[in-house]
Structures are given as C-alpha cells and as structure tokens.
Design a protein around this motif. Structure first.
Motif, PDB file in Angstrom:
ATOM      1  N   ILE A 187       0.858  -1.184   0.000  1.00 24.72           N
ATOM      2  CA  ILE A 187       0.000   0.000   0.000  1.00 24.72           C
ATOM      3  C   ILE A 187       0.896   1.237   0.000  1.00 24.72           C
ATOM      4  O   ILE A 187       0.664   2.210  -0.720  1.00 24.72           O
ATOM      5  CB  ILE A 187      -0.904   0.051   1.251  1.00 24.72           C
ATOM      6  N   GLY A 188       1.937   1.176   0.801  1.00 28.43           N
ATOM      7  CA  GLY A 188       2.852   2.296   0.936  1.00 28.43           C
ATOM      8  C   GLY A 188       3.446   2.708  -0.388  1.00 28.43           C
ATOM      9  O   GLY A 188       3.380   3.875  -0.779  1.00 28.43           O
ATOM     10  N   SER A 189       3.993   1.737  -1.130  1.00 21.84           N
ATOM     11  CA  SER A 189       4.654   2.104  -2.377  1.00 21.84           C
ATOM     12  C   SER A 189       3.644   2.545  -3.429  1.00 21.84           C
ATOM     13  O   SER A 189       3.916   3.432  -4.233  1.00 21.84           O
ATOM     14  CB  SER A 189       5.513   0.947  -2.879  1.00 21.84           C
ATOM     15  N   THR A 190       2.458   1.954  -3.407  1.00 18.73           N
ATOM     16  CA  THR A 190       1.423   2.370  -4.356  1.00 18.73           C
ATOM     17  C   THR A 190       1.031   3.822  -4.110  1.00 18.73           C
ATOM     18  O   THR A 190       0.949   4.626  -5.037  1.00 18.73           O
ATOM     19  CB  THR A 190       0.176   1.465  -4.210  1.00 18.73           C
ATOM     20  N   VAL A 191       0.801   4.140  -2.842  1.00 17.41           N
ATOM     21  CA  VAL A 191       0.399   5.507  -2.515  1.00 17.41           C
ATOM     22  C   VAL A 191       1.522   6.491  -2.864  1.00 17.41           C
ATOM     23  O   VAL A 191       1.262   7.568  -3.402  1.00 17.41           O
ATOM     24  CB  VAL A 191      -0.020   5.629  -1.031  1.00 17.41           C
ATOM     25  N   LEU A 192       2.758   6.098  -2.587  1.00 16.44           N
ATOM     26  CA  LEU A 192       3.890   6.962  -2.931  1.00 16.44           C
ATOM     27  C   LEU A 192       3.878   7.297  -4.421  1.00 16.44           C
ATOM     28  O   LEU A 192       4.072   8.440  -4.821  1.00 16.44           O
ATOM     29  CB  LEU A 192       5.208   6.251  -2.630  1.00 16.44           C
ATOM     30  N   ASP A 193       3.653   6.279  -5.224  1.00 19.00           N
ATOM     31  CA  ASP A 193       3.630   6.454  -6.665  1.00 19.00           C
ATOM     32  C   ASP A 193       2.502   7.421  -7.065  1.00 19.00           C
ATOM     33  O   ASP A 193       2.695   8.330  -7.858  1.00 19.00           O
ATOM     34  CB  ASP A 193       3.430   5.077  -7.327  1.00 19.00           C
ATOM     35  N   VAL A 194       1.332   7.227  -6.464  1.00 20.01           N
ATOM     36  CA  VAL A 194       0.187   8.088  -6.761  1.00 20.01           C
ATOM     37  C   VAL A 194       0.465   9.524  -6.306  1.00 20.01           C
ATOM     38  O   VAL A 194       0.211  10.484  -7.033  1.00 20.01           O
ATOM     39  CB  VAL A 194      -1.099   7.545  -6.089  1.00 20.01           C
ATOM     40  N   VAL A 195       1.020   9.649  -5.094  1.00 17.27           N
ATOM     41  CA  VAL A 195       1.291  10.974  -4.532  1.00 17.27           C
ATOM     42  C   VAL A 195       2.233  11.772  -5.439  1.00 17.27           C
ATOM     43  O   VAL A 195       2.103  12.983  -5.589  1.00 17.27           O
ATOM     44  CB  VAL A 195       1.884  10.857  -3.100  1.00 17.27           C
ATOM     45  N   SER A 196       3.161  11.059  -6.075  1.00 21.50           N
ATOM     46  CA  SER A 196       4.126  11.769  -6.912  1.00 21.50           C
ATOM     47  C   SER A 196       3.439  12.482  -8.075  1.00 21.50           C
ATOM     48  O   SER A 196       3.980  13.431  -8.629  1.00 21.50           O
ATOM     49  CB  SER A 196       5.182  10.798  -7.423  1.00 21.50           C
ATOM     50  N   GLY A 197       2.243  12.037  -8.442  1.00 17.52           N
ATOM     51  CA  GLY A 197       1.502  12.703  -9.507  1.00 17.52           C
ATOM     52  C   GLY A 197       0.622  13.824  -8.998  1.00 17.52           C
ATOM     53  O   GLY A 197      -0.060  14.499  -9.766  1.00 17.52           O
TER      54      GLY A 197
END
Lengths: 480, 204
Positions: A187-197
């Motif tokens: 979940i952490g890495s997915t959210v990080l990826d989304v947050v970067s956008g």
C-alpha cells in the motif's frame, strides 16, 4: 508478544527526545548509513537500496557491507560492520532472516543508533521466536529498530531512501509537508507512486512492517514533534498498544491533522457475543470510534487518503460552511450544488444584495446571478476574475469551489494563471474542480504546484471540505 | 461474566438518577394483578439462558385486568419452564416513544466502550449506532447522537437531545465507576420530554 507497557513510556517521557531509544531521528536524518547485504547482483534488494541511495543524492557517508566483496557499485565495501571505523547512525539490514540476529548483535557492538530490518521471514510467517530474538537484541543495545518485513523509510529532505523498489518502476514524490506512515509496504509504495503525480509533496514515508519494536505509537510521537511534517497520513491494520495509542492520539490532533485508513472494515464482530452491544462493537467499529473521538480524519479508501492529504496540506483555515460555486459548465455546477446540498456539514451560500449587484454589473447578460454561478462556456480569465473578486467579498460565503472545464472555448492557461493569482488575493479559501485528460492534467499540475488544490470530481472536493471543517471544529474545542 | 439480577440492576440505575420503568418480580398471577392496579402491564420471563426474550416467546405485552393477566401469566410460566431457572418480572407498560439502545462493552485493547443507536427491533437490521471510548465528555455524547443517520428520529428536537446527552453522561459515570463489563439497555423509550429504560441486561 513483548510487553512495551506504560512503565516504559512513562520512563521515556522523563527523558528528552534525543535520549529516547526509539527515536527515529538517526534513522531519518543519518550522517552515516551502512547497508548490510549490499549485493553486487543487480536487482537484489541490497543492491537496489544502495543504488537508490546513490541516485537519490544522499550526502552522508555510505558503507556497503558484503561478506564476499571489497567493492559494490564502485564504493569500498566492508566484510562486517565492525570493520568500519566511523560512527554509524543507521544500518539497513537486507539479508536472509536467519542471519539477522548475528548482524544486529554486531550493530549493537558497533553502537549503531538505529536499524531498519527490511528482511521478511519473521512473525508474519510464524517465526515468532526469531522475531523475539531481534527485539531482545535491539532493546539490549538501545537500537531504534524498524521492521522487520518492511520497506523502511524515505525522507525527501535528507534524501534517505531505503525502499528497495527500482527507480524506473516508481515515481518519487517531491519535497513537501505530508508524512505517510504505512504498516503495509505494498500500500505504501502504491500511494507513494500516486502521490508523486499530485501537487502536494512528501516529507517522510515510513513503512514499519511487523512493528516488532518501533510501532505506530513511536512513529506518531516522532511525527508530532517533527516540524517538517504538517499532515500525517496513516495506513494501519492493527494497533498494538491501545492505551498508549489513545494517549498519543489525544495529543497529536491538537497539533496537526491525521488522516487514517484502517483495513479490515468487514471483519465480523464476535459471534459469541453476550449482548447486542458486544455484537455491534466489533474490531473495526472500536477503531473507528477511537479515531472519531480523537479527531482523526477517517478515509475509506486510498483516494480519500489523497483527497484529505491535499486539502490539509493546503493549510486552509475554514471560517464557516457556506460554499459558493463558480463554474463554466452549468451541469457540473448543478451536480456540485447537489453534493453540497446533501452534505450534512456544508451548504450553498446565498449571495448578499451587494454581491448580487456587483455580479450583475460585472457579468454579461447571459449569466444568471445565482449560486451556482454559471459563467457560461465562453468564460475567460477576465470573467473568472470579476466573478471571483465579487464573491471573494461576499459576507454570506465562507469558501469557494471554482469549476474550470478546460474543454470549453474560453478556458485556457490564462484562466489557470488567474486562479493562481486570485488564490492569494481572495479573502476566502478556494479549491478547484477540473475534470479531463491531458490538457486538463497539465493545468491541474500548474495550479497544484502553486498551492491551489485541484480535485477531479465534485464529490472529492465536497468530501475534502467536509473533512477540513470537521477537523477545524474538533480543534476549536480546545482553543476556547 | 455473570448476569446481574434485574432488580439489582434497576437499583444501580436509580443510584445514578437513571430512570427505568416501574418493575417487580411476581410469584403468582394475583401478585401481578395487584402490581398492575388499573394500568396495563408487561410480563417477562427472565433467564440467563435466553438473550432474545421476545424471540423465545418470553414476553407478554399490554395486559390489563385480572382475567387477561391470569391467562398471560399462565402462558408465560409454561413457556419459561424450558429456560429454568427463571423469574417472572411484571413491568408497567411504557407509553409510546422511539426505541433507542444504549449499551456498553469492554474492549480488550481500549477498555470500556459506550454505544447508542436506534434500538428495539431495528438494532440488528439498521446497525445505526455510534460508539465511543469511556470516559466520554459532553462533546462526545453530542457527537455520538449527531453521528447517527437516524439522528432526527432518535432525538426529535433540541430538548430530547439535551436529555439524551445527560442520560449518556450518567450511564457513562455508572459504567466507569463499576465492575460492569457489558450491558444492554434496549429499548430505552424516548419521548419528547421524557425517557424510560424498559429492559436492563447487565453483565459483570
């Protein structure tokens, strides 16, 4: 389970923050990092971590530790952490689980301040004894240990990044004020990826895995005092120390907003309950109650987490719940008004006589003076400017939702630029709703990087305003 | 956990100024008739072995006068045999109102939790309840009621809200200062200016 009860947290209270053994400072702001298990083989966890440190531009000292190599990725490597002469603030341990106790013991001898055990193969697969063993070692040597079975940490300012995700697979967020804490690495890495956008930036990311030693209570305690963190976003599956969690929850929301997503909403309550109440007060319900009681903002899914983080990061101070909607698309204005109308916390504002007069003289005849205010499809930057300036002065309005559909003939980059300009001159908080593909995305980025939150649906914007208001209301209790 | 005797529970409520419907154990139909006087009464068979009294047919509602009460008493005593040991409780019928549930539970991590929601037969179908950790403050009690989707049904008006807030705070006090582990007050009959707890189930 290891008991980390009240007596310990009481003891911790008496010490200054720097002395608390479970302090995360040396982990997030290390001057020197040893990567134990830094492999020469591309794609191996230890190799990716070292590579990421290098590409993130970490400016402290880096010491790869590898039993069988003198050099990894062009840097001198050490056979053991004990061979390094200099002080080590953080050891990142990425070796098979069985070898971890020995290595951690060496870290203790070396007086390493903190350790992140990224390796899996502990309590999550039933290896409880092995986990107990490393907890014991961490306690004995006062090592602030995160994990095991976690992604570790990322700090956008100190450029520490222990995430073993190849950089081509995940975009890294920009520097900002949101700190994201996740029990789950995925979940952490997915959210990080989304947050970067998204337009808002990240302060810290902490994935704490099995929470064997450092757990959510310690992390919240650190982030509460961390000046770089404005907003905390939390993904949790369970809480280990209920009483201590309540203690920190009570304090933290008086200082900064916390958005929480708790997994396990559907888990059934106790089937053998003796009473209706016991059957209704199941695990998730209890957590939800605690979160509500202490002013956490509850997210129901990942999108909610992002929406709420965005509005809190914008540091808007809501003065009330009356919303004005300005739009260049009539339909979307009506849908937004519907969402506001059915909200329990918000309502559409009724413009004052002066505002109506000002709008009447500033708007062309085709614009019907009402809320939502439909500026029509040919609305350009000038029309947005005069409408928003008039509404900005309206005594009956507290916040503004500006809808810009960039597909219309009048809307272009000048409108986005105008809204950015108005954001600071208007006396009222404003957020934008824009729905669309590439052309819209480009303008969304423009506005967001200037600190103007943009949402991709009326529902998201309305939810976020609600969250903002409810948190402000919660805090106002303590300011009286 | 043991169930607290109904009348002892009622006594505890009295001590905290919490109102519950007039009740008495009866040992014969004559005693029930005497208790009823001119009023309608309900008779319930109380047994530790039956959580759902009405589902088990252990409740007779709204009976009045010697004949009706006698028939009801006998019928209930017959049904209650298989739940022995049991006691028969006579209660004055409560006037119509909204049925609310107020309950408590002890969570193994967070301790005592207080619950309020739309009660009676809707408890399990609507599951519209609000929960807080004890001790609660006035603000929490207000928030609990405001949180309910059925808020406008439960509270009628401002006066009823204040009354329920006060009730929740009293129950909170009773709960935190006792060895009670779990309880259901369901239903609590709520009217515009008045309320009455009709069923008490306390586990220690």
């Amino acid at each position: 389970m290891i008991e980390l009860g009240t007596s310990e947290s009481l003891k911790a209270k008496k010490k200054t923050r720097a002395e608390i053994p479970k302090n995360l400072e040396p982990m997030l702001k290390p001057k020197s990092v040893a990567i134990i298990g830094a492999s020469r083989v591309p794609g191996k966890v230890g190799n990716v971590i070292l590579q990421n440190y290098l590409s993130a531009g970490y400016s402290g000292e880096l010491y790869p530790v590898n039993k069988n190599a003198d050099e990894v990725l062009g840097i001198r490597a050490y056979r053991s952490i004990l061979d390094i002469k200099q002080q080590i603030d953080l050891a990142v341990i990425a070796i098979p689980a069985l070898g971890v106790p020995e290595v951690l013991e060496e870290c203790g001898k070396k007086k390493v301040k903190s350790a992140i055990v990224v390796s899996g193969g502990f309590a999550e697969v039933g290896e409880i004894v092995l986990q107990e063993k490393i907890i014991e070692i961490a306690k004995k040597h006062n090592i602030a240990m995160l994990g095991p079975n976690c992604l570790g940490v990322m700090d956008t300012r100190s450029r520490v990044d222990t995430l073993f995700l190849p950089s081509y697979k995940i975009s890294k967020p920009q520097i900002g004020g949101v700190s994201f804490v996740s029990q789950s690495g995925a979940i952490g890495s997915t959210v990080l990826d989304v947050v970067s956008g998204e337009g808002f930036g990240l302060s810290k990311f902490i994935s704490y895995g099995n929470a064997a030693y450092i757990d959510e209570v310690d992390i919240l305690n650190y982030l509460m005092h961390d000046d770089e963190t404005k907003v905390i976003v939390l993904y949790i599956e369970g809480i280990k120390r209920g009483k201590e969690f309540v203690e920190i929850a009570r304090k933290i929301t008086k200082v900064k907003p916390v958005v929480v997503l708790k997994a396990g909403r559907t888990s059934a309550g106790s089937s053998a309950a003796h009473s209706h109440t016991a059957a209704l007060a199941g695990n998730y319900e209890v957590y939800e109650a605690i979160f509500r009681q202490f002013g956490f903002t509850i997210a129901e899914d990942i999108s909610d987490m992002i929406y709420y983080a965005k509005i809190f990061d914008a540091e808007i101070e809501p003065k009330g719940n009356r919303i004005a909607v300005v739009t260049n698309g009539g339909g979307l204005g009506v849908i937004t008004a519907d969402d506001i109308g059915s909200s329990r916390y918000l309502k559409m504002s009724a413009f004052s006589v002066e505002t109506r007069r000002a709008l009447k003289s500033a708007m062309p005849g085709i614009v019907n003076i009402a809320n939502p205010l439909d500026l029509a499809g040919d609305a350009d930057d000038k029309r947005y400017e005069s409408a928003l300036t008039a509404i900005g002065k309206d005594a009956e309005t507290d916040m503004i939702l500006a809808i810009v559909l960039f597909q219309t003939p009048g809307a272009d980059s000048k409108v986005a630029a105008e809204l950015i300009k108005l954001k600071d001159s208007l006396e009222k908080p404003m957020v934008v709703i824009s729905i669309g593909a590439e052309y819209t995305e480009m303008h969304k980025k423009m506005m967001e990087s200037a600190g103007l939150p943009v949402y991709d649906s009326p529902e998201a914007a309305v939810k976020s305003f609600e969250a903002l208001l409810r948190y402000a209301e919660y805090r106002s209790r303590f300011e009286k | 956990m043991d169930m607290l005797d109904y009348m002892q529970g009622k006594k505890l409520l009295d001590k905290y100024g919490i109102k519950s419907v007039e009740s008495k154990y009866v040992h014969s139909y004559q005693e029930a008739v005497g208790f009823a006087g001119r009023d309608s009464i309900a008779i319930k068979a109380i047994s530790g072995r039956a959580i759902h009294k009405s589902k088990a047919g252990l409740v007779v509602l709204d009976v009045k006068g010697a004949d009706e009460i006698q028939v009801a008493y006998r019928k209930l005593a017959e049904r209650a045999v298989k739940f022995a040991p049991y006691k028969l409780l006579a209660q004055k019928m409560s006037k119509n109102g909204v049925e609310v549930i107020i309950g408590g539970n002890t969570d193994k991590q967070f301790g005592k939790m207080l619950l309020v929601g739309l009660g009676g037969i809707y408890v399990e179908t609507l599951k519209d309840t609000a929960l807080r950790m004890c001790p609660i403050e006035k603000y929490d009690a207000q928030e609990m009621l405001a949180q309910l989707k059925t808020n406008s049904i439960v509270t009628h008006n401002g006066a009823a809200t204040d009354m329920l807030v006060d009730l929740l705070l009293r129950i909170n006090k009773m709960f935190v200062s006792s060895s009670i582990q779990e309880f259901d007050f369901n239903p609590v009959i709520v009217r515009e200016n008045d309320y009455e707890i009709v069923d008490i189930r306390i586990l220690k």
